[in-house]
Design an enzyme around this catalytic site. Structure first.
Site, PDB file in Angstrom:
ATOM      1  N   VAL A  22       9.112 -16.692 -65.056  1.00 49.48           N
ATOM      2  CA  VAL A  22       8.178 -17.537 -65.661  1.00 49.48           C
ATOM      3  C   VAL A  22       7.138 -18.292 -64.642  1.00 49.48           C
ATOM      4  O   VAL A  22       6.074 -18.732 -65.134  1.00 49.48           O
ATOM      5  CB  VAL A  22       8.562 -18.577 -66.501  1.00 49.48           C
ATOM      6  CG1 VAL A  22       9.132 -18.035 -67.908  1.00 49.48           C
ATOM      7  CG2 VAL A  22       9.720 -19.463 -65.959  1.00 49.48           C
ATOM      8  N   ASN A  42      12.260 -23.867 -72.062  1.00 51.40           N
ATOM      9  CA  ASN A  42      13.520 -24.337 -71.645  1.00 51.40           C
ATOM     10  C   ASN A  42      13.986 -23.778 -70.403  1.00 51.40           C
ATOM     11  O   ASN A  42      14.760 -24.585 -69.756  1.00 51.40           O
ATOM     12  CB  ASN A  42      14.361 -23.757 -72.782  1.00 51.40           C
ATOM     13  CG  ASN A  42      15.881 -23.863 -72.293  1.00 51.40           C
ATOM     14  OD1 ASN A  42      16.509 -25.040 -72.341  1.00 51.40           O
ATOM     15  ND2 ASN A  42      16.423 -22.806 -71.767  1.00 51.40           N
ATOM     16  N   SER A  91      14.675 -34.294 -70.113  1.00 52.72           N
ATOM     17  CA  SER A  91      16.130 -34.354 -69.768  1.00 52.72           C
ATOM     18  C   SER A  91      16.002 -36.329 -69.510  1.00 52.72           C
ATOM     19  O   SER A  91      15.078 -36.739 -69.395  1.00 52.72           O
ATOM     20  CB  SER A  91      16.330 -33.857 -68.427  1.00 52.72           C
ATOM     21  OG  SER A  91      17.458 -34.688 -67.719  1.00 52.72           O
ATOM     22  N   TYR A 141      14.122 -32.978 -59.759  1.00 51.71           N
ATOM     23  CA  TYR A 141      14.323 -32.621 -61.375  1.00 51.71           C
ATOM     24  C   TYR A 141      13.653 -33.656 -62.269  1.00 51.71           C
ATOM     25  O   TYR A 141      13.140 -33.528 -63.067  1.00 51.71           O
ATOM     26  CB  TYR A 141      15.887 -32.635 -61.440  1.00 51.71           C
ATOM     27  CG  TYR A 141      16.317 -32.233 -62.776  1.00 51.71           C
ATOM     28  CD1 TYR A 141      16.367 -30.698 -63.326  1.00 51.71           C
ATOM     29  CD2 TYR A 141      16.934 -32.910 -63.764  1.00 51.71           C
ATOM     30  CE1 TYR A 141      16.668 -30.228 -64.406  1.00 51.71           C
ATOM     31  CE2 TYR A 141      17.158 -32.590 -64.956  1.00 51.71           C
ATOM     32  CZ  TYR A 141      17.240 -31.288 -65.323  1.00 51.71           C
ATOM     33  OH  TYR A 141      17.630 -30.863 -66.691  1.00 51.71           O
ATOM     34  N   ALA A 185      11.304 -35.711 -61.503  1.00 48.13           N
ATOM     35  CA  ALA A 185       9.919 -35.504 -61.653  1.00 48.13           C
ATOM     36  C   ALA A 185       9.327 -34.635 -62.493  1.00 48.13           C
ATOM     37  O   ALA A 185       8.455 -34.532 -62.949  1.00 48.13           O
ATOM     38  CB  ALA A 185       9.441 -35.596 -60.083  1.00 48.13           C
ATOM     39  N   SER A 186      10.200 -33.213 -62.383  1.00 43.64           N
ATOM     40  CA  SER A 186       9.595 -32.359 -63.233  1.00 43.64           C
ATOM     41  C   SER A 186       9.624 -32.547 -64.662  1.00 43.64           C
ATOM     42  O   SER A 186       8.722 -31.963 -65.286  1.00 43.64           O
ATOM     43  CB  SER A 186      10.585 -30.842 -62.851  1.00 43.64           C
ATOM     44  OG  SER A 186      11.920 -31.066 -63.279  1.00 43.64           O
ATOM     45  N   LYS A 187      10.609 -33.156 -65.024  1.00 45.12           N
ATOM     46  CA  LYS A 187      10.793 -33.479 -66.388  1.00 45.12           C
ATOM     47  C   LYS A 187       9.837 -34.569 -66.891  1.00 45.12           C
ATOM     48  O   LYS A 187       9.647 -34.629 -68.149  1.00 45.12           O
ATOM     49  CB  LYS A 187      12.282 -33.930 -66.903  1.00 45.12           C
ATOM     50  CG  LYS A 187      13.486 -32.904 -66.508  1.00 45.12           C
ATOM     51  CD  LYS A 187      12.961 -31.585 -67.391  1.00 45.12           C
ATOM     52  CE  LYS A 187      14.129 -30.552 -67.235  1.00 45.12           C
ATOM     53  NZ  LYS A 187      13.789 -29.297 -67.757  1.00 45.12           N
TER      54      LYS A 187
END
Lengths: 117, 221
Positions: free
Chosen positions: B43, B66, B116, B128, B130-132
């Site tokens: 992706v 997801n 999350s 993680y 920051a990405s969420k």
């Protein structure tokens, strides 16, 4: 360290800004310096572009993780009509790092009645 | 039946989401893992994202972002490679795929992204988290941009049963579960049910929101 989220137009610009924030936050964390992220309140609510909202909310979450790791990290959410002197006052308060971490201070943010990010 | 695209669908929560949505949609499962019963795709690659959309015949009813990875480290130890890998898979790819899909969405379509509980801040997960958080921002902005045609929401799970949790030392897992008021980790099917609900007409008046499905962990001391 004060990092002000720049305007971004697309993912590439958002990624570049996030990387710059990571680099500067890491250096400050290693030096045990206070960290303040300056974010746009409209971007936190998604009222501007998607890349802007992505950047602002990613930095807010990153700031909270820095605080969870024991660093003096906080953020300011700036409203569209914020008085520059008021903004500088609150940035300086947070940069002093006295007893607060993981906080988001909203300055002229028109946030009441909206989602509390 | 309209088409539902689920990324990261080879196993875990993604597989459970795809299985649940299959009751109401033709599901296109996407994963980098060749074992996926669908399209093998990266992706983060623009040509692969286009290949995913080209595989859809007609309009898209549901898109579930997801696909995600973790590369945990405290900020002082995290490498730039770890930071970028997580940001690009979890956030950049989701944004680029969703953006590319915009002209293909059906009236009443729904986008649900896997955030999350870590978006609220989590030790050792600057990348993680920051990405969420970024996914939450994307959710809000696209909810405003795509209304009234498309609804955009997110689900923020906490500890969920997976290969990763099964590999944890028993005492570590017990300690984590002890911090969850509901007293157990989530099953992937429970998270899938939350996503299916958000994607369904039953939630037709909900957009731009994050459902924190954490068993109460985000409230506990």
């Amino acid at each position: 360290m004060i990092f002000t989220a720049p305007p971004v137009q697309d993912w590439a610009e958002a990624e570049a800004a996030l990387t710059a924030a990571f680099q500067r936050a890491q250096e400050s964390a290693r030096n045990e310096e206070p960290i303040v992220f300056v974010l746009s309140q409209p971007d936190l609510l998604g009222q501007g572009s998607a890349p802007g909202a992505i950047l602002a909310n990613a930095l807010l979450s990153g700031m909270r993780t820095l605080a969870a790791e024991g660093h003096k990290a906080n953020a300011v959410a700036v409203g569209a009509d914020a008085d520059p002197e008021d903004l500088q006052h609150w940035i300086a308060q947070l940069e002093a790092g006295r007893g607060v971490a993981g906080e988001l201070v909203r300055v002229h943010a028109a946030h009441v009645g909206k989602i509390q990010v | 039946m309209s088409v539902a695209i689920v990324t990261g669908a080879a196993r875990g929560i993604g597989a459970a989401i795809a299985d649940r949505l299959a009751a109401d949609h033709d599901v296109l499962r996407v994963d980098l893992d060749p074992s996926v019963d669908g399209i093998v795709a990266d992706v983060t690659d623009a040509s692969d994202r286009q290949r995913i959309l080209d595989a859809v015949d007609g309009e898209i009813g549901v898109l579930v972002n997801n696909a995600g990875i973790t590369k945990d480290a405290r900020i002082v130890k995290m490498t730039e490679e770890q930071f970028l890998a997580v940001i690009r898979v979890n956030l950049g790819a989701a944004y680029e795929l969703t953006s590319a899909a915009i002209p293909r969405f059906a009236d009443g379509a729904s986008v649900v992204s896997l955030a999350s509980r870590a978006y609220l801040g989590n030790f050792g997960q600057f990348n993680y988290s920051a990405s969420k958080g970024g996914l939450v921002g994307m959710t809000r902005a696209l909810a405003l941009q795509l209304a009234p045609k498309v609804r955009v929401n997110a689900v923020a799970p906490s500890l969920t049963a997976s290969e990763m949790t099964r590999a944890m030392p028993e005492k570590v897992l017990e300690k984590m579960i002890a911090s969850i008021p509901l007293g157990r980790q989530a099953e992937p099917e429970e998270i899938a049910e939350t996503i299916a609900a958000l994607a369904s007409p039953a939630m037709a008046y909900v957009t731009g929101q994050v459902v924190v499905a954490c068993g109460g962990r985000s409230l506990a001391p």
